[in-house]
Enzyme design. Structure first.
Site, PDB file in Angstrom:
ATOM      1  N   HIS A  60       6.844  -0.532   9.249  1.00 32.47           N
ATOM      2  CA  HIS A  60       5.989   0.647   9.175  1.00 32.47           C
ATOM      3  C   HIS A  60       4.830   0.376   8.227  1.00 32.47           C
ATOM      4  O   HIS A  60       4.804  -0.647   7.545  1.00 32.47           O
ATOM      5  CB  HIS A  60       6.768   1.908   8.770  1.00 32.47           C
ATOM      6  CG  HIS A  60       7.177   1.997   7.342  1.00 32.47           C
ATOM      7  ND1 HIS A  60       8.216   1.266   6.809  1.00 32.47           N
ATOM      8  CD2 HIS A  60       6.690   2.747   6.324  1.00 32.47           C
ATOM      9  CE1 HIS A  60       8.368   1.566   5.537  1.00 32.47           C
ATOM     10  NE2 HIS A  60       7.446   2.456   5.204  1.00 32.47           N
ATOM     11  N   HIS A  62       1.617   2.487   5.731  1.00 32.57           N
ATOM     12  CA  HIS A  62       1.005   3.685   5.162  1.00 32.57           C
ATOM     13  C   HIS A  62      -0.459   3.365   4.913  1.00 32.57           C
ATOM     14  O   HIS A  62      -0.793   2.247   4.509  1.00 32.57           O
ATOM     15  CB  HIS A  62       1.649   4.063   3.829  1.00 32.57           C
ATOM     16  CG  HIS A  62       3.101   4.379   3.925  1.00 32.57           C
ATOM     17  ND1 HIS A  62       3.580   5.517   4.528  1.00 32.57           N
ATOM     18  CD2 HIS A  62       4.185   3.696   3.488  1.00 32.57           C
ATOM     19  CE1 HIS A  62       4.898   5.526   4.441  1.00 32.57           C
ATOM     20  NE2 HIS A  62       5.291   4.424   3.827  1.00 32.57           N
ATOM     21  N   TYR A 148       0.739  -7.745   1.461  1.00 33.98           N
ATOM     22  CA  TYR A 148       0.085  -6.973   2.525  1.00 33.98           C
ATOM     23  C   TYR A 148      -0.267  -5.575   2.036  1.00 33.98           C
ATOM     24  O   TYR A 148       0.209  -4.571   2.574  1.00 33.98           O
ATOM     25  CB  TYR A 148       0.977  -6.916   3.759  1.00 33.98           C
ATOM     26  CG  TYR A 148       1.568  -8.262   4.106  1.00 33.98           C
ATOM     27  CD1 TYR A 148       0.738  -9.318   4.468  1.00 33.98           C
ATOM     28  CD2 TYR A 148       2.937  -8.481   4.037  1.00 33.98           C
ATOM     29  CE1 TYR A 148       1.272 -10.563   4.765  1.00 33.98           C
ATOM     30  CE2 TYR A 148       3.470  -9.721   4.339  1.00 33.98           C
ATOM     31  CZ  TYR A 148       2.633 -10.765   4.694  1.00 33.98           C
ATOM     32  OH  TYR A 148       3.160 -11.995   4.984  1.00 33.98           O
TER      33      TYR A 148
END
Length: 175
Positions: A60, A62, A148
């Site tokens: 996932h 954000h 990342y």
């Protein structure tokens, strides 16, 4: 079912959570980080937006984005990012009959979570949340060790000290 409505404020700033469909033991987003970055770059070239913060985790991500004045179409940008990324991958994933009939790949959850940023304090809380997420999920013990993330840009800009977000008991602290 609730009557959910998205907030469309031209030039607004939003926090997003975008998930893969199959989250368990899935590292697709970091394994294909170069493709994800290129896809985001291509979408930004066509439909500009400012990346205020971003973290990509294995399954996932954000982000906090600000759209240009007069533009509130973050959904188009996410649709293009998700579809561009998916189209570039080999067709090896499992797809339900419903997804096959809709012509959809089987990588992403259909929807994403968005929150309209209301003020500077809300912005800061969400940017902090984005950056601490790899440590929160136990992927690293120090925020700076996750590659990342826009955290490194914030350190270079002297917004955070390099040791920000270190684990202290059950919460994260600023110094």
């Amino acid at each position: 079912m609730p009557n959910y409505r998205r907030a469309f404020i031209p030039g607004g700033t939003w926090f997003f959570t975008v998930n893969l469909l199959e989250r368990k033991n899935n590292d697709l987003l970091v394994r294909e980080i170069a493709l994800l970055r290129e896809t985001v770059r291509a979408v930004r070239n066509r439909y500009p937006f400012q990346i205020d913060a971003w973290v990509v985790l294995p399954e996932h991500m954000h982000a906090v984005w600000t759209l240009p004045p007069g533009d509130a179409d973050f959904s188009k940008r996410w649709r293009l990012i998700k579809s561009g990324f998916s189209r570039a991958l080999p067709k090896t994933e499992y797809r339900t009959n419903v997804r096959k009939m809709a012509g959809e790949r089987g990588f992403w959850q259909r929807h994403f979570w968005e929150h309209l940023i209301r003020d500077e304090a809300d912005f800061k809380r969400h940017v902090d949340y984005v950056h601490v997420n790899p440590a929160k999920h136990g992927l690293v013990s120090r925020v700076k060790d996750w590659p990342y993330s826009s955290f490194h840009r914030y350190v270079e800009g002297s917004v955070y000290p390099e040791n920000w977000g270190r684990r202290f008991g059950d919460f994260y602290c600023r110094g």
